[in-house]
Scaffold this active site. Structure first.
Site, PDB file in Angstrom:
ATOM      1  CB  SER A 259      -0.903   0.010   1.236  1.00  0.00           C
ATOM      2  OG  SER A 259      -0.124   0.183   2.414  1.00  0.00           O
ATOM      3  CE  LYS A 260      -2.054   6.632  -2.749  1.00  0.00           C
ATOM      4  NZ  LYS A 260      -1.008   6.963  -3.718  1.00  0.00           N
TER       5      LYS A 260
END
Length: 511
Positions: A259-260
């Site tokens: 994810s980010k």
């Protein structure tokens, strides 16, 4: 049988690593099944049933991303095909037809419960700590003729799938093997058609895969929990399900889903940072798959020749940013200087490398300054500089900062930057004065080798270390201890500019 698979994204966000890996594996699987003049068919389908989140900008991002990556589908919204349209919002009548077919078969029913009632049921179950979740199937018991009458009178209703109770759904996954799922654990009687007549993901997905003759569904493992529901629906229609293969997850190095928080994940971010599409595809193709022992660099064609479902790994793939950087560096070094210059040029223009004046980063970020295109003479220097930076370049975006000294006068660094180890300021000034005598002949030398021989001979003659002689000269010329090769820099700057920089440095050090 001609293999037909698809990438079916929802246009609700930017294209990211997980989605591109799914698309790439489907593309490679289709391309790996060449049969004479025919090959597998790779299809793009836009699943835009989520009308509140689907946006045209994300559709455009999808097209831009795949154009940049160099991956094309055989059938899709922009290319057409025998089984179109390939956008679900344009196929609504089909889903209504097939939802009604399930009603007629007794495999689905009309539901007249309001959203408020369903929410109340959920709250009551939570308050009672009930193990049951989802819809309570209230309308399942309504007599079908009565339900049809109420639906025909324009009373608001949805259509729900009738999940067979107290049964087990079995299916085979190519990677995970035989899977059993108790129907009691499946989403209770999910909505197929909303009250506004718009389909949900589940019926649109199943109907489209059947009508488009999809033979294999390769998708992320996060969709595994939906597969029993889809298999139930296939059987309700009397259709044969496609073969399923739920791809291994892509994790960060902390063992959690990528994810980010791990760094860049959208392809736009990688593109802006200066990754090459071939490097990105090469690395992504290895996330959860193996091809040939001892080989790491593949063209897209080579990957397609070697890809098979048998080479997929069950274990989650770990996304290693450092390894991806290595791939990018390798691909950069395989490029010729003309191609590298062409790809680096937009970054140089954006950075203002060719501006007549030096502007602050704030001015440029606020849009007050636009980068200038290089003159013919500037581009010649820019092109020649590629050979100086290619070996150490990791990202295309790094190029402007590495060669800015060739186009703009560098600031004179603090005096300690000039001083080699075990030397003092007076010794450094002496070394730089020796270097000043060498700058013109080195800049005008026939080759870098000749320039190197000149300074080596002088260092030996003076009894000084070559590194000690070169370091203050490098700092004076480039403004930094770490820079592209000195001899090539002298050649591109030419003698007069190089001599002037060394003199400026000597004046500064002499106070």
């Amino acid at each position: 049988m001609i293999i037909r698979d698809r990438y079916a994204p929802s246009p609700t966000g930017l294209q990211h690593i997980g989605g591109i890996r799914t698309a790439l594996f489907n593309y490679l699987f289709a391309r790996s099944h060449a049969r004479g003049n025919e090959s597998g068919r790779f299809i793009l389908r836009l699943e835009d049933t989520d009308r509140t989140r689907s946006e045209d900008i994300y559709v455009q991002n999808l097209y831009d991303t795949f154009n940049w990556l160099g991956i094309r589908w055989d059938e899709g919204p922009d290319t057409g095909g025998e089984y179109g349209p390939y956008i679900q919002s344009q196929r609504s009548d089909l889903y209504k037809k097939y939802a009604q077919e399930l009603i007629g078969k007794g495999q689905a029913y009309y539901c007249f419960c309001s959203a408020e009632r369903i929410e109340e049921v959920r709250k009551q179950r939570e308050a009672a700590h009930s193990s049951e979740s989802g819809y309570d199937r209230l309308c399942r018991s309504i007599d079908p003729p009565e339900a049809a009458r109420r639906a025909g009178s324009s009373e608001p209703c949805t259509i729900r799938l009738k999940i067979p109770l107290s049964e087990t759904t079995r299916f085979h996954d190519h990677l995970l093997g035989d899977i059993e799922w108790k129907n009691d654990d499946v989403n209770p009687d999910p909505v197929l058609l909303k009250s506004d007549g718009f389909p949900t993901y589940h019926i649109a997905n199943v109907v489209d895969d059947h009508l488009m003759k999809i033979t294999h569904v390769l998708r992320a493992q996060e969709w595994l929990a939906s597969t029993p529901l889809h298999v139930i629906m296939y059987r309700a229609f009397g259709w044969e399900p496609p073969e399923f293969c739920h791809l291994p997850m892509v994790m960060g190095q902390d063992g959690k889903k990528l994810s980010k928080r791990h760094g860049a994940t959208s392809i736009d971010e990688f593109r802006k940072q200066g990754y090459l599409p071939a490097a990105l595809l090469n690395y992504i193709a290895l996330l959860g798959a193996s091809y040939e022992e001892g080989k790491e660099i593949y063209t897209l064609e080579e990957l397609a020749q070697r890809f098979s479902l048998e080479k997929l790994n069950k274990a989650p793939a770990v996304f290693d940013y450092k390894k991806l950087e290595w791939y990018n560096g390798q691909y950069i070094r395989m490029m010729n200087d003309d191609e590298l210059a062409r790809l680096c040029l937009p970054y140089a223009v954006e950075a203002g490398l060719f501006d007549e004046e030096t502007h602050t980063e704030t001015q440029r970020r606020e849009g007050k300054i636009e980068g200038r295109q290089p003159s013919e003479k500037q581009y010649e220097v820019f092109l020649s500089s590629m050979s100086l930076i290619k070996e150490r370049l990791v990202f295309l975006s790094e190029a402007p900062a590495r060669i800015t000294y060739l186009f703009n006068e560098p600031k004179i660094p603090p005096e300690e930057e000039f001083i080699p180890k075990k030397c003092d300021l007076s010794k450094t000034i002496e070394l730089l004065q020796i270097g000043l005598e060498l700058v013109r002949p080195m800049a005008e030398a026939a080759s870098d080798e000749d320039a190197e021989n000149l300074i080596k001979a002088e260092a030996e003659k003076r009894g000084v270390k070559l590194g000690d002689l070169m370091m203050p000269l490098r700092v004076a010329i480039t403004g930094s201890r770490v820079s592209p090769p000195l001899f090539g820099s002298l050649r591109l700057l030419r003698a007069d500019r190089s001599v002037e920089r060394v003199r400026r440095a000597l004046n500064s050090l002499n106070g």
